[in-house]
Design a protein around this motif. Structure first.
Motif, PDB file in Angstrom:
ATOM      1  N   GLY A   1      -9.757   5.168   6.103  1.00 45.50           N
ATOM      2  CA  GLY A   1      -8.308   5.204   6.239  1.00 45.50           C
ATOM      3  C   GLY A   1      -7.675   6.335   5.470  1.00 45.50           C
TER       4      GLY A   1
ATOM      5  N   GLY B   1      -5.919   9.099   7.709  1.00 45.78           N
ATOM      6  CA  GLY B   1      -4.479   9.151   7.505  1.00 45.78           C
ATOM      7  C   GLY B   1      -4.004  10.478   6.958  1.00 45.78           C
ATOM      8  N   ARG B   2      -4.816  11.081   6.098  1.00 40.30           N
ATOM      9  CA  ARG B   2      -4.409  12.331   5.472  1.00 40.30           C
ATOM     10  C   ARG B   2      -4.626  13.536   6.384  1.00 40.30           C
ATOM     11  NH1 ARG B   2      -5.377  13.952  -0.643  1.00 40.30           N
ATOM     12  NH2 ARG B   2      -3.641  12.529  -0.775  1.00 40.30           N
TER      13      ARG B   2
ATOM     14  N   GLY C   1      -3.615  11.929  11.040  1.00 39.25           N
ATOM     15  CA  GLY C   1      -2.243  11.503  11.265  1.00 39.25           C
ATOM     16  C   GLY C   1      -2.093  10.005  11.397  1.00 39.25           C
ATOM     17  N   ALA C   2      -0.834   9.599  11.578  1.00 38.11           N
ATOM     18  CA  ALA C   2      -0.507   8.172  11.605  1.00 38.11           C
ATOM     19  C   ALA C   2      -1.046   7.472  12.850  1.00 38.11           C
ATOM     20  CB  ALA C   2       1.003   7.987  11.517  1.00 38.11           C
ATOM     21  N   ASP C   3      -1.029   8.153  13.997  1.00 40.97           N
ATOM     22  CA  ASP C   3      -1.540   7.533  15.225  1.00 40.97           C
ATOM     23  C   ASP C   3      -3.036   7.241  15.125  1.00 40.97           C
ATOM     24  OD1 ASP C   3       0.950   7.568  16.383  1.00 40.97           O
ATOM     25  OD2 ASP C   3       0.617   9.484  17.418  1.00 40.97           O
TER      26      ASP C   3
ATOM     27  N   LEU D   1      -4.655   6.760  12.340  1.00 39.49           N
ATOM     28  CA  LEU D   1      -4.817   5.682  11.359  1.00 39.49           C
ATOM     29  C   LEU D   1      -4.554   4.322  11.997  1.00 39.49           C
ATOM     30  CD1 LEU D   1      -5.384   4.837   8.465  1.00 39.49           C
ATOM     31  CD2 LEU D   1      -2.975   5.228   7.959  1.00 39.49           C
ATOM     32  N   ALA D   2      -3.567   4.250  12.877  1.00 37.96           N
ATOM     33  CA  ALA D   2      -3.293   3.001  13.594  1.00 37.96           C
ATOM     34  C   ALA D   2      -4.473   2.624  14.487  1.00 37.96           C
ATOM     35  CB  ALA D   2      -2.026   3.135  14.423  1.00 37.96           C
TER      36      ALA D   2
ATOM     37  N   THR E   1      -7.262   1.228  12.363  1.00 42.52           N
ATOM     38  CA  THR E   1      -6.944  -0.127  11.909  1.00 42.52           C
ATOM     39  C   THR E   1      -7.189  -1.146  13.010  1.00 42.52           C
ATOM     40  OG1 THR E   1      -5.298   0.796  10.411  1.00 42.52           O
ATOM     41  CG2 THR E   1      -5.146  -1.550  10.892  1.00 42.52           C
TER      42      THR E   1
END
Length: 73
Positions: A38, A42-43, A46-48, A50-51, A54
């Motif tokens: 993660g 995430g770093r 990007g956020a997509d 990371l989602a 998850t």
């Protein structure tokens, strides 16, 4: 060499430890992998992403639980 485990005659606390320690170790390694994954995803991605990681982790844990449940029943 490895000492054999006698499920019929060994005391229950000893058996509990013999079976729970590898399970807990595996769960801790899996959690550490998810945390490190993660952080990097995430770093750097990007956020997509990371989602997506998850959601993939939830699917993996759910399928593992489902497989164990059918194994022990």
């Amino acid at each position: 060499m490895f000492k054999s485990i006698d499920l019929k005659n060994d005391p229950i606390p000893k058996l509990f430890l013999c079976f729970s320690i590898p399970s807990v170790t595996g769960m801790l390694i899996n959690a550490l992998y998810a945390i490190v994954d993660g952080i990097f995803i995430g770093r750097f991605v990007g956020a997509d992403a990371l989602a997506a990681i998850t959601i993939g982790l939830i699917c993996t844990l759910s399928s593992t639980q489902f497989n164990y449940q059918h194994f022990f029943l």
